[in-house]
Design a protein around this motif. Structure first.
Motif, PDB file in Angstrom:
ATOM      1  N   ALA A  11      99.357 104.180  77.908  1.00  0.00           N
ATOM      2  CA  ALA A  11      97.771 103.135  77.741  1.00  0.00           C
ATOM      3  C   ALA A  11      98.324 102.226  78.490  1.00  0.00           C
ATOM      4  CB  ALA A  11      97.719 103.064  76.121  1.00  0.00           C
ATOM      5  N   GLN A  15      95.567 100.807  81.282  1.00  0.00           N
ATOM      6  CA  GLN A  15      94.746  99.539  81.306  1.00  0.00           C
ATOM      7  C   GLN A  15      95.022  98.764  82.747  1.00  0.00           C
ATOM      8  OE1 GLN A  15      92.336  98.712  79.049  1.00  0.00           O
ATOM      9  NE2 GLN A  15      91.990  96.943  80.533  1.00  0.00           N
ATOM     10  N   ILE A  18      92.754 100.373  85.432  1.00  0.00           N
ATOM     11  CA  ILE A  18      91.357  99.847  84.894  1.00  0.00           C
ATOM     12  C   ILE A  18      91.266  98.529  85.699  1.00  0.00           C
ATOM     13  CG2 ILE A  18      89.718  98.935  83.131  1.00  0.00           C
ATOM     14  CD1 ILE A  18      90.863 101.373  81.451  1.00  0.00           C
ATOM     15  N   SER A  19      92.123  97.660  85.337  1.00  0.00           N
ATOM     16  CA  SER A  19      92.028  96.217  85.891  1.00  0.00           C
ATOM     17  C   SER A  19      92.118  96.152  87.398  1.00  0.00           C
ATOM     18  CB  SER A  19      93.250  95.403  85.152  1.00  0.00           C
ATOM     19  OG  SER A  19      93.320  95.203  83.743  1.00  0.00           O
ATOM     20  N   GLU A  22      88.819  97.524  88.765  1.00  0.00           N
ATOM     21  CA  GLU A  22      87.720  96.756  88.721  1.00  0.00           C
ATOM     22  C   GLU A  22      87.780  95.371  89.436  1.00  0.00           C
ATOM     23  OE1 GLU A  22      86.773  96.762  83.767  1.00  0.00           O
ATOM     24  OE2 GLU A  22      88.298  95.683  84.382  1.00  0.00           O
ATOM     25  N   ILE A  58      87.003 104.647  86.211  1.00  0.00           N
ATOM     26  CA  ILE A  58      87.522 103.839  85.249  1.00  0.00           C
ATOM     27  C   ILE A  58      87.150 104.511  83.912  1.00  0.00           C
ATOM     28  CG2 ILE A  58      86.385 101.584  83.955  1.00  0.00           C
ATOM     29  CD1 ILE A  58      86.493 100.386  86.625  1.00  0.00           C
ATOM     30  N   GLU A  59      85.936 105.381  84.006  1.00  0.00           N
ATOM     31  CA  GLU A  59      85.387 105.923  82.720  1.00  0.00           C
ATOM     32  C   GLU A  59      86.493 106.890  82.355  1.00  0.00           C
ATOM     33  OE1 GLU A  59      81.626 107.625  83.227  1.00  0.00           O
ATOM     34  OE2 GLU A  59      80.843 105.738  84.100  1.00  0.00           O
ATOM     35  N   TYR A  61      89.760 106.925  83.221  1.00  0.00           N
ATOM     36  CA  TYR A  61      91.011 106.264  82.536  1.00  0.00           C
ATOM     37  C   TYR A  61      90.757 105.718  80.914  1.00  0.00           C
ATOM     38  CZ  TYR A  61      92.324 105.215  87.390  1.00  0.00           C
ATOM     39  OH  TYR A  61      92.398 105.628  88.756  1.00  0.00           O
ATOM     40  N   ARG A  62      89.664 105.253  80.814  1.00  0.00           N
ATOM     41  CA  ARG A  62      88.986 104.808  79.324  1.00  0.00           C
ATOM     42  C   ARG A  62      89.162 106.211  78.426  1.00  0.00           C
ATOM     43  NH1 ARG A  62      84.828 100.542  81.349  1.00  0.00           N
ATOM     44  NH2 ARG A  62      86.183  98.626  81.176  1.00  0.00           N
ATOM     45  N   ILE A  65      92.823 106.595  77.657  1.00  0.00           N
ATOM     46  CA  ILE A  65      93.521 105.927  76.631  1.00  0.00           C
ATOM     47  C   ILE A  65      93.086 106.258  75.469  1.00  0.00           C
ATOM     48  CG2 ILE A  65      93.260 103.595  75.774  1.00  0.00           C
ATOM     49  CD1 ILE A  65      93.199 102.476  78.810  1.00  0.00           C
ATOM     50  N   LYS A  66      91.849 106.654  75.347  1.00  0.00           N
ATOM     51  CA  LYS A  66      91.304 106.976  73.791  1.00  0.00           C
ATOM     52  C   LYS A  66      92.096 108.173  73.494  1.00  0.00           C
ATOM     53  CE  LYS A  66      86.885 107.862  71.330  1.00  0.00           C
ATOM     54  NZ  LYS A  66      85.186 107.917  71.587  1.00  0.00           N
TER      55      LYS A  66
END
Length: 72
Positions: A11, A15, A18-19, A22, A58-59, A61-62, A65-66
């Motif tokens: 996770a 994250q 993702i950073s 972005e 990113i979607e 990756y999220r 994580i979920k």
């Protein structure tokens, strides 16, 4: 012998990804804004498409994580 599957920091790694992604999006948007009159239509289109793929990543990756948090 195979290494054991250690997912304890997945996770956190996701994250960070993702950073970073972005940040890449922000940098390319700033580049487009600063150089709008100097870049070709093809280059602009390519950068916009790349940013779209970054948003999709990113979607993903999220979602990972979920999934990781639901398995914990």
């Amino acid at each position: 012998m195979a290494k054991p599957d250690d997912r304890s920091d997945n996770a956190e790694k996701l994250q960070n990804m993702i950073s970073n992604t972005e940040e890449n999006i922000r940098e390319s948007e700033a580049y487009l804004a600063a150089n709008a009159g100097e870049i070709s239509e093809e280059e602009r289109t390519n950068l916009e498409a790349k940013n779209q793929r970054r948003e999709e990543s990113i979607e993903g990756y999220r979602a990972e994580i979920k999934d990781e948090s639901s398995q914990a």
